[in-house]
Design a protein around this motif. Sequence first.
Motif, PDB file in Angstrom:
ATOM      1  N   GLY A 238       0.792  -1.220   0.000  1.00  0.00           N
ATOM      2  CA  GLY A 238       0.000   0.000   0.000  1.00  0.00           C
ATOM      3  C   GLY A 238       0.825   1.271   0.000  1.00  0.00           C
ATOM      4  N   GLU A 239       2.122   1.171   0.255  1.00  0.00           N
ATOM      5  CA  GLU A 239       2.998   2.337   0.254  1.00  0.00           C
ATOM      6  C   GLU A 239       3.508   2.677  -1.149  1.00  0.00           C
ATOM      7  OE1 GLU A 239       6.176   1.813   3.047  1.00  0.00           O
ATOM      8  OE2 GLU A 239       4.838   1.271   4.689  1.00  0.00           O
ATOM      9  N   PHE A 240       3.199   1.806  -2.133  1.00  0.00           N
ATOM     10  CA  PHE A 240       3.743   1.967  -3.477  1.00  0.00           C
ATOM     11  C   PHE A 240       2.621   2.048  -4.511  1.00  0.00           C
ATOM     12  CE2 PHE A 240       6.814  -0.131  -0.775  1.00  0.00           C
ATOM     13  CZ  PHE A 240       7.994   0.551  -1.058  1.00  0.00           C
ATOM     14  N   ASP A 241       2.930   2.680  -5.644  1.00  0.00           N
ATOM     15  CA  ASP A 241       1.904   2.943  -6.662  1.00  0.00           C
ATOM     16  C   ASP A 241       1.995   2.034  -7.875  1.00  0.00           C
ATOM     17  OD1 ASP A 241       0.733   5.060  -5.241  1.00  0.00           O
ATOM     18  OD2 ASP A 241       2.248   6.468  -5.989  1.00  0.00           O
ATOM     19  N   GLU A 242       3.028   1.201  -7.950  1.00  0.00           N
ATOM     20  CA  GLU A 242       3.223   0.355  -9.131  1.00  0.00           C
ATOM     21  C   GLU A 242       3.620  -1.040  -8.651  1.00  0.00           C
ATOM     22  OE1 GLU A 242       5.771   0.490 -13.354  1.00  0.00           O
ATOM     23  OE2 GLU A 242       6.093   2.002 -11.792  1.00  0.00           O
ATOM     24  N   ILE A 243       2.667  -1.966  -8.739  1.00  0.00           N
ATOM     25  CA  ILE A 243       2.848  -3.330  -8.227  1.00  0.00           C
ATOM     26  C   ILE A 243       2.683  -4.315  -9.383  1.00  0.00           C
ATOM     27  CG2 ILE A 243       2.090  -5.026  -6.510  1.00  0.00           C
ATOM     28  CD1 ILE A 243       2.782  -2.378  -5.197  1.00  0.00           C
ATOM     29  N   TYR A 244       3.561  -5.304  -9.444  1.00  0.00           N
ATOM     30  CA  TYR A 244       3.454  -6.342 -10.470  1.00  0.00           C
ATOM     31  C   TYR A 244       3.393  -7.707  -9.801  1.00  0.00           C
ATOM     32  CZ  TYR A 244       4.752  -2.720 -13.791  1.00  0.00           C
ATOM     33  OH  TYR A 244       4.768  -1.572 -14.545  1.00  0.00           O
ATOM     34  N   MET A 245       2.474  -8.540 -10.295  1.00  0.00           N
ATOM     35  CA  MET A 245       2.378  -9.933  -9.842  1.00  0.00           C
ATOM     36  C   MET A 245       1.703 -10.744 -10.928  1.00  0.00           C
ATOM     37  SD  MET A 245      -0.734  -9.974  -7.020  1.00  0.00           S
ATOM     38  CE  MET A 245       0.059  -8.753  -5.989  1.00  0.00           C
ATOM     39  N   ASN A 246       1.798 -12.060 -10.816  1.00  0.00           N
ATOM     40  CA  ASN A 246       1.108 -12.917 -11.769  1.00  0.00           C
ATOM     41  C   ASN A 246      -0.399 -12.861 -11.528  1.00  0.00           C
ATOM     42  OD1 ASN A 246       0.000 -15.847 -12.559  1.00  0.00           O
ATOM     43  ND2 ASN A 246       1.752 -15.346 -13.844  1.00  0.00           N
ATOM     44  N   PRO A 247      -1.199 -12.775 -12.589  1.00  0.00           N
ATOM     45  CA  PRO A 247      -2.649 -12.654 -12.426  1.00  0.00           C
ATOM     46  C   PRO A 247      -3.295 -13.797 -11.649  1.00  0.00           C
ATOM     47  CG  PRO A 247      -2.012 -12.190 -14.693  1.00  0.00           C
ATOM     48  CD  PRO A 247      -0.791 -12.698 -14.003  1.00  0.00           C
ATOM     49  N   ALA A 248      -2.661 -14.980 -11.642  1.00  0.00           N
ATOM     50  CA  ALA A 248      -3.241 -16.114 -10.919  1.00  0.00           C
ATOM     51  C   ALA A 248      -3.261 -15.879  -9.412  1.00  0.00           C
ATOM     52  CB  ALA A 248      -2.466 -17.394 -11.238  1.00  0.00           C
ATOM     53  N   ASP A 249      -2.510 -14.898  -8.926  1.00  0.00           N
ATOM     54  CA  ASP A 249      -2.523 -14.572  -7.499  1.00  0.00           C
ATOM     55  C   ASP A 249      -3.321 -13.311  -7.184  1.00  0.00           C
ATOM     56  OD1 ASP A 249      -1.177 -16.725  -6.451  1.00  0.00           O
ATOM     57  OD2 ASP A 249       0.433 -15.570  -5.539  1.00  0.00           O
ATOM     58  N   LYS A 250      -3.978 -12.740  -8.178  1.00  0.00           N
ATOM     59  CA  LYS A 250      -4.724 -11.486  -7.959  1.00  0.00           C
ATOM     60  C   LYS A 250      -5.852 -11.687  -6.947  1.00  0.00           C
ATOM     61  CE  LYS A 250      -5.672  -7.120  -9.197  1.00  0.00           C
ATOM     62  NZ  LYS A 250      -6.108  -6.768 -10.552  1.00  0.00           N
ATOM     63  N   ALA A 251      -6.604 -12.779  -7.072  1.00  0.00           N
ATOM     64  CA  ALA A 251      -7.707 -13.034  -6.131  1.00  0.00           C
ATOM     65  C   ALA A 251      -7.166 -13.227  -4.717  1.00  0.00           C
ATOM     66  CB  ALA A 251      -8.509 -14.257  -6.573  1.00  0.00           C
ATOM     67  N   ARG A 252      -6.036 -13.893  -4.607  1.00  0.00           N
ATOM     68  CA  ARG A 252      -5.409 -14.096  -3.293  1.00  0.00           C
ATOM     69  C   ARG A 252      -5.004 -12.753  -2.694  1.00  0.00           C
ATOM     70  NH1 ARG A 252      -3.297 -19.002  -2.027  1.00  0.00           N
ATOM     71  NH2 ARG A 252      -2.055 -19.162  -0.108  1.00  0.00           N
ATOM     72  N   TYR A 253      -4.484 -11.884  -3.541  1.00  0.00           N
ATOM     73  CA  TYR A 253      -4.062 -10.561  -3.088  1.00  0.00           C
ATOM     74  C   TYR A 253      -5.262  -9.755  -2.583  1.00  0.00           C
ATOM     75  CZ  TYR A 253      -1.926  -5.916  -3.194  1.00  0.00           C
ATOM     76  OH  TYR A 253      -1.465  -4.671  -2.861  1.00  0.00           O
ATOM     77  N   ILE A 254      -6.337  -9.784  -3.335  1.00  0.00           N
ATOM     78  CA  ILE A 254      -7.532  -9.028  -2.936  1.00  0.00           C
ATOM     79  C   ILE A 254      -8.090  -9.577  -1.629  1.00  0.00           C
ATOM     80  CG2 ILE A 254      -9.915  -8.501  -3.592  1.00  0.00           C
ATOM     81  CD1 ILE A 254      -8.896  -8.437  -6.529  1.00  0.00           C
ATOM     82  N   HIS A 255      -8.073 -10.891  -1.473  1.00  0.00           N
ATOM     83  CA  HIS A 255      -8.574 -11.512  -0.236  1.00  0.00           C
ATOM     84  C   HIS A 255      -7.724 -11.098   0.967  1.00  0.00           C
ATOM     85  CE1 HIS A 255     -10.542 -14.483   2.293  1.00  0.00           C
ATOM     86  NE2 HIS A 255      -9.348 -14.923   2.661  1.00  0.00           N
ATOM     87  N   ASN A 256      -6.433 -10.970   0.764  1.00  0.00           N
ATOM     88  CA  ASN A 256      -5.493 -10.603   1.839  1.00  0.00           C
ATOM     89  C   ASN A 256      -5.035  -9.152   1.711  1.00  0.00           C
ATOM     90  OD1 ASN A 256      -5.451 -13.284   2.840  1.00  0.00           O
ATOM     91  ND2 ASN A 256      -3.891 -13.848   1.346  1.00  0.00           N
ATOM     92  N   LEU A 257      -5.865  -8.286   1.150  1.00  0.00           N
ATOM     93  CA  LEU A 257      -5.447  -6.937   0.776  1.00  0.00           C
ATOM     94  C   LEU A 257      -4.777  -6.209   1.948  1.00  0.00           C
ATOM     95  CD1 LEU A 257      -5.638  -5.245  -1.829  1.00  0.00           C
ATOM     96  CD2 LEU A 257      -7.612  -4.085  -0.802  1.00  0.00           C
ATOM     97  N   PRO A 258      -3.539  -5.765   1.760  1.00  0.00           N
ATOM     98  CA  PRO A 258      -2.834  -5.084   2.852  1.00  0.00           C
ATOM     99  C   PRO A 258      -3.376  -3.678   3.073  1.00  0.00           C
ATOM    100  CG  PRO A 258      -1.516  -5.022   0.857  1.00  0.00           C
ATOM    101  CD  PRO A 258      -2.707  -5.876   0.544  1.00  0.00           C
ATOM    102  N   LYS A 259      -3.011  -3.088   4.180  1.00  0.00           N
ATOM    103  CA  LYS A 259      -3.430  -1.732   4.501  1.00  0.00           C
ATOM    104  C   LYS A 259      -3.005  -0.774   3.391  1.00  0.00           C
ATOM    105  CE  LYS A 259      -2.914   1.898   7.995  1.00  0.00           C
ATOM    106  NZ  LYS A 259      -2.246   2.283   9.272  1.00  0.00           N
TER     107      LYS A 259
END
Length: 239
Positions: free
Chosen positions: A73-94
């Motif tokens: 959440g401290e950064f404006d440009e994040i890259y990850m594989n799309p297969a982990d996008k749902a996992r990221y949203i579920h565990n969305l950091p502050k």
Amino acid sequence: MTTEYKIIKEQEHFWRIENGGVRAFLFEGTEKAMLVDTGFGNIPMKAIVTGLTSLPVFVVNTHADRDHTGCNGEFDEIYMNPADKARYIHNLPKGGDPEKVFSLSEGDIIDLGIWKFEVIFTPGHTPGSVMLFEREKRFLISGDSIQNGMMYMFGEGRNVSELIASLEKIIAMSKDIQTIYPSHAKCPLTSDIIPYVAAGAKALLKGELKGEDPPFPVPAKLFSAEKISFLYNEEEHRS
């Protein structure tokens, strides 16, 4: 959870940031800097990295487990594989914003000038796990999928068969790898750890390892092989 951290300069333009059992890596290029993972979220990661480089910083997540995305959440440009996008949203950091997440896929090249990383898709630990390979300098950023510690292989999204396939892909290119920088446990490692992790995962899948009580409370048993162990819940994988 400790708020202490330690900065270790691996070489010119390359630092690792130890964050209480997990680590991030900062690579300074000619125009931008890349931060690989952002830790638990309990340290001022942006202030730390801007104290090391004056270049704009973007983030690459090796995967979307909480201990790797905590300061996203401290950064404006994040890259990850799309297969982990749902996992990221579920565990969305502050402060995390899914709109600031961009796709990273097999074969993508991250060219920092000084560094050139090839993205290797390595599902198993999570559906969207990736590694970053610096071919010219012969080192690999392995995330959680290659290490000599306790690999978390319980809970949603873990897949031992996929992990084995990913490790076999890395074994096929291991003659070009000299050094491995994992997210947990000892760092750095040499490439001879890779077959041990693969052999341990195969033994786990075949039921050849004995489960024991883990050293801390988790819904899993600890299965130990040579140079690697797994926190794994057999009940999750019984049909």
